[in-house]
Every structure is written in structure tokens, then in C-alpha cells.
Design a protein around this motif. Sequence first.
Motif, PDB file in Angstrom:
ATOM      1  N   THR A  72      11.004 -10.404   7.180  1.00  0.00           N
ATOM      2  CA  THR A  72      10.730  -8.991   6.938  1.00  0.00           C
ATOM      3  C   THR A  72       9.223  -8.773   7.013  1.00  0.00           C
ATOM      4  O   THR A  72       8.452  -9.707   7.193  1.00  0.00           O
ATOM      5  CB  THR A  72      11.232  -8.560   5.552  1.00  0.00           C
ATOM      6  N   ALA A  73       8.795  -7.546   6.848  1.00  0.00           N
ATOM      7  CA  ALA A  73       7.369  -7.235   6.817  1.00  0.00           C
ATOM      8  C   ALA A  73       7.125  -6.105   5.837  1.00  0.00           C
ATOM      9  O   ALA A  73       7.943  -5.181   5.717  1.00  0.00           O
ATOM     10  CB  ALA A  73       6.865  -6.857   8.207  1.00  0.00           C
ATOM     11  N   SER A  74       5.985  -6.174   5.134  1.00  0.00           N
ATOM     12  CA  SER A  74       5.605  -5.100   4.222  1.00  0.00           C
ATOM     13  C   SER A  74       5.102  -3.913   5.025  1.00  0.00           C
ATOM     14  O   SER A  74       4.972  -3.963   6.247  1.00  0.00           O
ATOM     15  CB  SER A  74       4.506  -5.588   3.272  1.00  0.00           C
ATOM     16  N   SER A  75       4.771  -2.836   4.324  1.00  0.00           N
ATOM     17  CA  SER A  75       4.262  -1.646   5.008  1.00  0.00           C
ATOM     18  C   SER A  75       2.940  -1.923   5.722  1.00  0.00           C
ATOM     19  O   SER A  75       2.588  -1.247   6.688  1.00  0.00           O
ATOM     20  CB  SER A  75       4.073  -0.507   4.001  1.00  0.00           C
ATOM     21  N   LEU A  76       2.209  -2.945   5.263  1.00  0.00           N
ATOM     22  CA  LEU A  76       0.949  -3.318   5.897  1.00  0.00           C
ATOM     23  C   LEU A  76       1.125  -4.435   6.926  1.00  0.00           C
ATOM     24  O   LEU A  76       0.158  -4.840   7.566  1.00  0.00           O
ATOM     25  CB  LEU A  76      -0.068  -3.756   4.839  1.00  0.00           C
ATOM     26  N   GLY A  77       2.344  -4.940   7.044  1.00  0.00           N
ATOM     27  CA  GLY A  77       2.608  -5.970   8.040  1.00  0.00           C
ATOM     28  C   GLY A  77       2.644  -7.386   7.513  1.00  0.00           C
ATOM     29  O   GLY A  77       2.838  -8.326   8.290  1.00  0.00           O
ATOM     30  N   ALA A  78       2.452  -7.595   6.214  1.00  0.00           N
ATOM     31  CA  ALA A  78       2.514  -8.944   5.658  1.00  0.00           C
ATOM     32  C   ALA A  78       3.955  -9.451   5.722  1.00  0.00           C
ATOM     33  O   ALA A  78       4.885  -8.741   5.317  1.00  0.00           O
ATOM     34  CB  ALA A  78       2.019  -8.951   4.222  1.00  0.00           C
ATOM     35  N   PRO A  79       4.174 -10.672   6.211  1.00  0.00           N
ATOM     36  CA  PRO A  79       5.542 -11.166   6.373  1.00  0.00           C
ATOM     37  C   PRO A  79       6.186 -11.589   5.063  1.00  0.00           C
ATOM     38  O   PRO A  79       5.511 -11.899   4.076  1.00  0.00           O
ATOM     39  CB  PRO A  79       5.372 -12.370   7.311  1.00  0.00           C
ATOM     40  N   GLY A  80       7.502 -11.607   5.064  1.00  0.00           N
ATOM     41  CA  GLY A  80       8.268 -12.066   3.922  1.00  0.00           C
ATOM     42  C   GLY A  80       9.623 -12.562   4.387  1.00  0.00           C
ATOM     43  O   GLY A  80       9.964 -12.497   5.571  1.00  0.00           O
ATOM     44  N   LEU A  81      10.399 -13.071   3.455  1.00  0.00           N
ATOM     45  CA  LEU A  81      11.753 -13.543   3.738  1.00  0.00           C
ATOM     46  C   LEU A  81      12.717 -12.904   2.754  1.00  0.00           C
ATOM     47  O   LEU A  81      12.412 -12.774   1.564  1.00  0.00           O
ATOM     48  CB  LEU A  81      11.841 -15.069   3.608  1.00  0.00           C
ATOM     49  N   VAL A  82      13.879 -12.527   3.241  1.00  0.00           N
ATOM     50  CA  VAL A  82      14.896 -11.938   2.389  1.00  0.00           C
ATOM     51  C   VAL A  82      16.253 -12.496   2.801  1.00  0.00           C
ATOM     52  O   VAL A  82      16.494 -12.771   3.985  1.00  0.00           O
ATOM     53  CB  VAL A  82      14.879 -10.390   2.490  1.00  0.00           C
ATOM     54  N   ARG A  83      17.126 -12.693   1.833  1.00  0.00           N
ATOM     55  CA  ARG A  83      18.478 -13.165   2.136  1.00  0.00           C
ATOM     56  C   ARG A  83      19.211 -12.112   2.948  1.00  0.00           C
ATOM     57  O   ARG A  83      19.059 -10.903   2.733  1.00  0.00           O
ATOM     58  CB  ARG A  83      19.261 -13.423   0.842  1.00  0.00           C
ATOM     59  N   ARG A  84      20.016 -12.544   3.897  1.00  0.00           N
ATOM     60  CA  ARG A  84      20.832 -11.620   4.677  1.00  0.00           C
ATOM     61  C   ARG A  84      21.732 -10.813   3.743  1.00  0.00           C
ATOM     62  O   ARG A  84      22.344 -11.356   2.825  1.00  0.00           O
ATOM     63  CB  ARG A  84      21.681 -12.384   5.682  1.00  0.00           C
ATOM     64  N   ASN A  85      21.781  -9.513   3.982  1.00  0.00           N
ATOM     65  CA  ASN A  85      22.624  -8.607   3.207  1.00  0.00           C
ATOM     66  C   ASN A  85      22.246  -8.561   1.723  1.00  0.00           C
ATOM     67  O   ASN A  85      23.068  -8.257   0.875  1.00  0.00           O
ATOM     68  CB  ASN A  85      24.105  -8.993   3.334  1.00  0.00           C
ATOM     69  N   ALA A  86      20.966  -8.871   1.429  1.00  0.00           N
ATOM     70  CA  ALA A  86      20.508  -8.843   0.043  1.00  0.00           C
ATOM     71  C   ALA A  86      19.427  -7.787  -0.118  1.00  0.00           C
ATOM     72  O   ALA A  86      18.869  -7.278   0.859  1.00  0.00           O
ATOM     73  CB  ALA A  86      19.983 -10.215  -0.376  1.00  0.00           C
ATOM     74  N   ASP A  87      19.110  -7.469  -1.358  1.00  0.00           N
ATOM     75  CA  ASP A  87      18.073  -6.496  -1.678  1.00  0.00           C
ATOM     76  C   ASP A  87      16.703  -7.078  -1.325  1.00  0.00           C
ATOM     77  O   ASP A  87      16.326  -8.151  -1.809  1.00  0.00           O
ATOM     78  CB  ASP A  87      18.127  -6.178  -3.177  1.00  0.00           C
ATOM     79  N   ALA A  88      15.938  -6.380  -0.484  1.00  0.00           N
ATOM     80  CA  ALA A  88      14.632  -6.875  -0.040  1.00  0.00           C
ATOM     81  C   ALA A  88      13.666  -7.071  -1.200  1.00  0.00           C
ATOM     82  O   ALA A  88      12.715  -7.849  -1.098  1.00  0.00           O
ATOM     83  CB  ALA A  88      14.034  -5.916   0.983  1.00  0.00           C
ATOM     84  N   ARG A  89      13.908  -6.387  -2.330  1.00  0.00           N
ATOM     85  CA  ARG A  89      13.023  -6.543  -3.479  1.00  0.00           C
ATOM     86  C   ARG A  89      13.112  -7.934  -4.077  1.00  0.00           C
ATOM     87  O   ARG A  89      12.249  -8.343  -4.848  1.00  0.00           O
ATOM     88  CB  ARG A  89      13.355  -5.495  -4.546  1.00  0.00           C
ATOM     89  N   HIS A  90      14.157  -8.670  -3.752  1.00  0.00           N
ATOM     90  CA  HIS A  90      14.365 -10.005  -4.296  1.00  0.00           C
ATOM     91  C   HIS A  90      14.006 -11.090  -3.296  1.00  0.00           C
ATOM     92  O   HIS A  90      14.470 -12.227  -3.407  1.00  0.00           O
ATOM     93  CB  HIS A  90      15.818 -10.160  -4.749  1.00  0.00           C
ATOM     94  N   GLY A  91      13.188 -10.773  -2.337  1.00  0.00           N
ATOM     95  CA  GLY A  91      12.810 -11.736  -1.316  1.00  0.00           C
ATOM     96  C   GLY A  91      11.599 -12.572  -1.727  1.00  0.00           C
ATOM     97  O   GLY A  91      11.163 -12.572  -2.886  1.00  0.00           O
ATOM     98  N   LEU A  92      11.065 -13.282  -0.758  1.00  0.00           N
ATOM     99  CA  LEU A  92       9.921 -14.159  -0.970  1.00  0.00           C
ATOM    100  C   LEU A  92       8.754 -13.719  -0.093  1.00  0.00           C
ATOM    101  O   LEU A  92       8.959 -13.261   1.034  1.00  0.00           O
ATOM    102  CB  LEU A  92      10.297 -15.602  -0.607  1.00  0.00           C
ATOM    103  N   HIS A  93       7.559 -13.864  -0.613  1.00  0.00           N
ATOM    104  CA  HIS A  93       6.373 -13.635   0.196  1.00  0.00           C
ATOM    105  C   HIS A  93       6.127 -14.866   1.057  1.00  0.00           C
ATOM    106  O   HIS A  93       6.393 -16.007   0.646  1.00  0.00           O
ATOM    107  CB  HIS A  93       5.162 -13.363  -0.700  1.00  0.00           C
ATOM    108  N   LEU A  94       5.578 -14.648   2.239  1.00  0.00           N
ATOM    109  CA  LEU A  94       5.420 -15.709   3.230  1.00  0.00           C
ATOM    110  C   LEU A  94       4.078 -15.579   3.931  1.00  0.00           C
ATOM    111  O   LEU A  94       3.598 -14.467   4.173  1.00  0.00           O
ATOM    112  CB  LEU A  94       6.555 -15.611   4.266  1.00  0.00           C
TER     113      LEU A  94
END
Length: 236
Positions: A72-94
Motif C-alpha cells: 500500500t502507500a500513504s497519502s505522501l507515497g510512503a509504502p506499507g503492507l496490509v493483509r489482503r481483505n483487511a483494514d489498512a489501519r492494521h497494516g505495517l510500515h515499510l
Amino acid sequence: MTRTVALRVADLHAVAVEVDAQALPWMGAEESDRLAAMGSRKRRRQFIAGHWLARVMASERTNTLPGDWLLTASSLGAPGLVRRNADARHGLHLSLSHSGEAVVAAIADFPIGVDLESPARERDWLAIADQVFAPGECARLRAVAASGRQDLFHAYWTLKEASGKRDGTGLQPPQARMQCAIACDEHEASAVSWQFDGRYLALVGERGMRIDARGIPDAARHCAWRFEPSAVDATS
């Protein structure tokens, strides 16, 4: 509770061999499109290896499968990881970086940035520093012996790059000059830099973070850092 950053430095070829056995069904549509647009074979290998390594690390951290994770990516473009079909708020920063035949990935529950450099030739370090570094950093760079100038330059440079990645803005010279890195005790630090095998690596996160690092030699030189506004800094 101490918050932990998982950091891995890996050989590009070794990761690529593992990825080849997995094909690419784990990539999201946007990643696949970015990969398809890359003309450089080396850049494609770096891209694939970094994105796979990050997923492996996420799976180890959460007892899941690498293919369970999407980029995934934040509004500024910083990458992250999120579980498929899960809430993006519970993801990981990368954060990812690569240089030469090495790839680096870092994941955490808070914003982080990582940068790896393998300089191949001498450059005018002072001239570059004047464009990007804080005044105090430039003063320290000029104060060290010429033989040690490249090492200090790349410690500062990787910290600048990693800081920009953490914030999602990338390295912006005006902003970079407003933030001065100061060597400190580990309990004060929000960043760490390493030097090993002709490479320079920096991780920027938050104060009090714990770093679970793999792939960095035990003999690597390292330094802990904190940041201050450049107007507050002195050359001491």
C-alpha cells in the motif's frame, strides 16, 4: 512497551532465487504494472527482491504467509503492507532500499525509513554537502581529516535519505538542511547508521525503538543519532 523494527540486509541473487520458485502471484495489480514498465533487468530484479523480502518479514512477524500481504502507500507515497481483505489501519510500515547486489527491507508498526549506499567513486563531498546538509553537519565534515570525510558524508547522506523515506517526502534539500544529525547514546537515538563491506546503511524511526537486525556483520561500525533543528546545532 518497546517497539521493534525488523531490518534485513540480503543478497539480491539469493532472494531472487527464492522468488523465482514462487512466481509472482503475490503481487498486487499496481505493483505488477510498475514492474511491467521497467526496462532495466537489474531494476526489475531489485524491485521484485525487495517486495518479496518485505512480505517474508511480515509473514515471520505475524505467523502468516508472504502471499497474504499487499503493498500500500500513504497519502505522501510512503509504502506499507496490509493483509489482503483487511483494514489498512492494521497494516505495517515499510521501507526498502537497494544498492549493487544488496537489498534492504525494514518493517515496523510506526513510520520508518532505510537507505543503503555503495559508493563506487570519489566525488566532491563538501560541494554536495553544502547543498543538502545542515550547517553544523557541513562544519563537522570540514573538520575531519580528508581520509575520513567519505565515511562521515555517507553517514549523513543515508540519514537524510532514510529520514525522507520515513516522512514519505523523499530527500528535499531545503528540509534536509533544517535538520541536523547529532551522534548520541543509544537511549536518546531515533536513528542508527552502519558501515560495513564498503556499504553505508541508515535506519530512521523513533526514539526508544528496538532493532532486530539481520545480515549486518558483527564487526560493522555503527553510530546512534538524534535530530535537532539546525539553528540549534553547534559545531561541537
